[in-house]
Design a protein around this motif. Structure first.
Motif, PDB file in Angstrom:
ATOM      1  N   TYR A 210       0.835  -1.194   0.000  1.00 35.24           N
ATOM      2  CA  TYR A 210       0.000   0.000   0.000  1.00 35.24           C
ATOM      3  C   TYR A 210       0.873   1.248   0.000  1.00 35.24           C
ATOM      4  CZ  TYR A 210      -3.650  -3.310   1.470  1.00 35.24           C
ATOM      5  OH  TYR A 210      -4.520  -4.355   1.550  1.00 35.24           O
ATOM      6  N   PRO A 211       0.325   2.376  -0.386  1.00 40.59           N
ATOM      7  CA  PRO A 211       1.102   3.616  -0.361  1.00 40.59           C
ATOM      8  C   PRO A 211       1.585   3.959   1.048  1.00 40.59           C
ATOM      9  CG  PRO A 211      -0.905   3.885  -1.659  1.00 40.59           C
ATOM     10  CD  PRO A 211      -1.022   2.564  -0.963  1.00 40.59           C
ATOM     11  N   LEU A 212       2.784   4.524   1.123  1.00 39.79           N
ATOM     12  CA  LEU A 212       3.374   4.964   2.382  1.00 39.79           C
ATOM     13  C   LEU A 212       3.557   6.475   2.357  1.00 39.79           C
ATOM     14  CD1 LEU A 212       6.307   2.431   2.988  1.00 39.79           C
ATOM     15  CD2 LEU A 212       3.984   2.310   3.891  1.00 39.79           C
ATOM     16  N   ARG A 213       3.524   7.049   3.534  1.00 40.45           N
ATOM     17  CA  ARG A 213       3.996   8.423   3.709  1.00 40.45           C
ATOM     18  C   ARG A 213       4.691   8.513   5.058  1.00 40.45           C
ATOM     19  NH1 ARG A 213       0.498  11.328   7.048  1.00 40.45           N
ATOM     20  NH2 ARG A 213      -1.622  10.477   7.226  1.00 40.45           N
ATOM     21  N   ASP A 214       5.494   9.543   5.197  1.00 40.71           N
ATOM     22  CA  ASP A 214       6.277   9.746   6.425  1.00 40.71           C
ATOM     23  C   ASP A 214       7.152   8.543   6.744  1.00 40.71           C
ATOM     24  OD1 ASP A 214       4.957  12.163   6.638  1.00 40.71           O
ATOM     25  OD2 ASP A 214       3.454  11.423   8.043  1.00 40.71           O
ATOM     26  N   GLY A 215       7.557   7.802   5.715  1.00 41.36           N
ATOM     27  CA  GLY A 215       8.434   6.659   5.963  1.00 41.36           C
ATOM     28  C   GLY A 215       9.841   7.117   6.304  1.00 41.36           C
ATOM     29  N   GLU A 216      10.353   6.654   7.420  1.00 38.21           N
ATOM     30  CA  GLU A 216      11.685   7.089   7.834  1.00 38.21           C
ATOM     31  C   GLU A 216      12.380   6.024   8.659  1.00 38.21           C
ATOM     32  OE1 GLU A 216      11.861  10.308  10.628  1.00 38.21           O
ATOM     33  OE2 GLU A 216       9.925   9.825  11.527  1.00 38.21           O
TER      34      GLU A 216
END
Length: 360
Positions: A171-177
């Protein structure tokens, strides 16, 4: 002689039971948290041997008493991870096809393990939405690349010191760090996963330091408790997963659950021992998933042997609101104070992490 052997075994069981009750964050003490199942097994054999072959007088009676006390104390810790205990996370009863679900495969590959294809085949068989791999070096990164290409996004931190980590999401990710919370050599991964339908879930993957008998466990404990404090303040649904190098019933893990407010889906279901995959008689639950109260459990499964010292774990959760889940225990003042003190102490230290030389 027979009674003397029983006394020695019973004394060892009792000592191994009482040591982890001491409030010391040191590997020599905390390591005894791990072998509770083994103590139960040995203690039960001592009691059975005394009843069958002993005369229940003198030394045999002493051995029976010590072993029974040890088994009783150990059962207090372990019983919640059996079907005899109420389930903390309710089972999902709805239609999986139409529900907002998220499946997670957590796999400590063991850096020195080179059975790459076994892990690749497992990923393709399980088809998880999120796959977390721990102890991944450059070799593992390259070997996993074909199956990782089937995922939408990845967050990768290969390392050569047994602390490498990869998270892959369909699935789409955001704020991946990649984050180094307390030690610049020990990474964790945090990201927000957007499920079909638009709902967001934060996923945190951890692999803190292992406990060693010759040093304290503050590195491990502080990282786990720091994430607990983050989880306490998180507003969106949350999943924390990984090899925490700590057992489900330990002082630190239970404190983590009280502070974070997260739930353990194994409670009331089973132990799901994931380590050590190579030796059936030395196993305990070391690989975890914890989740916020909005989830219900679809399934939890230990996967097949892939050449590592850990069995991979597969979980599927449904994002339903979780209104029927058991409320977690509230943290005590001591929980908060000791967590803050552990985090403060670890932040002030500059040292290499434990276990970096295990593959040499």
């Amino acid at each position: 002689m027979f009674s003397a052997i029983l006394v020695v075994l019973a004394a060892i069981c009792l000592l191994a039971t009482l040591l982890p009750l001491l409030p010391f964050a040191h590997g020599m003490v905390r390591s005894f948290d791990f072998g509770r199942l083994q103590v139960i097994g040995i203690g039960t054999l001592v009691v059975a041997a005394a009843l069958i072959f002993g005369d229940l007088r003198g030394a045999a009676l002493v051995a029976t008493g010590m072993a029974a006390i040890a088994v009783g104390i150990q059962l207090v810790h372990v019983l919640r991870f059996t079907p005899f205990w109420p389930r903390q996370t309710v089972g999902f009863k709805g239609d999986v096809q139409s529900a907002a679900t998220i499946s997670v495969l957590a796999c400590n590959v063991k850096q020195g393990n080179r059975d790459y294809q076994k892990v690749v085949d497992l990923v393709r068989d399980c088809k998880p939405d999120i796959a977390v791999f721990m102890e991944t070096d450059q070799g593992w990164g390259e070997a996993l690349r074909p199956c990782l290409s089937e995922f939408h996004e990845t967050v990768e931190q290969p390392q050569e010191d047994s602390y490498g980590m990869i998270l892959a999401s369909r699935y789409p990710l955001r704020d991946g760090e990649v984050r180094f919370l307390l030690n610049e050599e020990v990474p964790s991964i945090s990201c927000v996963v957007t499920l079909p339908g638009g709902r967001d879930v934060r996923v945190i993957a951890l692999h803190p330091e292992p406990p060693l008998p010759n040093r304290d466990t503050l590195g491990r404990d502080a990282e786990i408790l720091l994430v607990a404090e983050e989880a306490r303040d998180e507003k969106m649904p949350l999943i924390v997963t990984g090899d925490l190098n700590d057992v489900a019933w330990s002082r630190t893990t239970r404190r983590f659950l009280r502070i974070s407010g997260l739930l353990d889906p194994r409670q009331g279901r089973g132990l799901f021992n994931s380590f050590d995959a190579r030796y059936w008689f030395l196993r305990w639950p070391l690989d975890h998933i914890f989740h916020s109260s909005e989830f219900e459990l679809v399934t939890i499964e230990r996967q097949r042997f892939v050449g590592s010292d850990h069995f991979p774990m597969y979980y599927c959760l449904a994002l339903t609101g979780g209104g029927a889940n058991e409320a977690p225990d509230a943290p005590t003042e001591d929980d908060i104070e000791e967590a803050d003190e552990a985090i403060k102490t670890e932040k002030s230290r500059d040292r290499p992490p434990a276990g970096t030389d295990w593959e040499e």
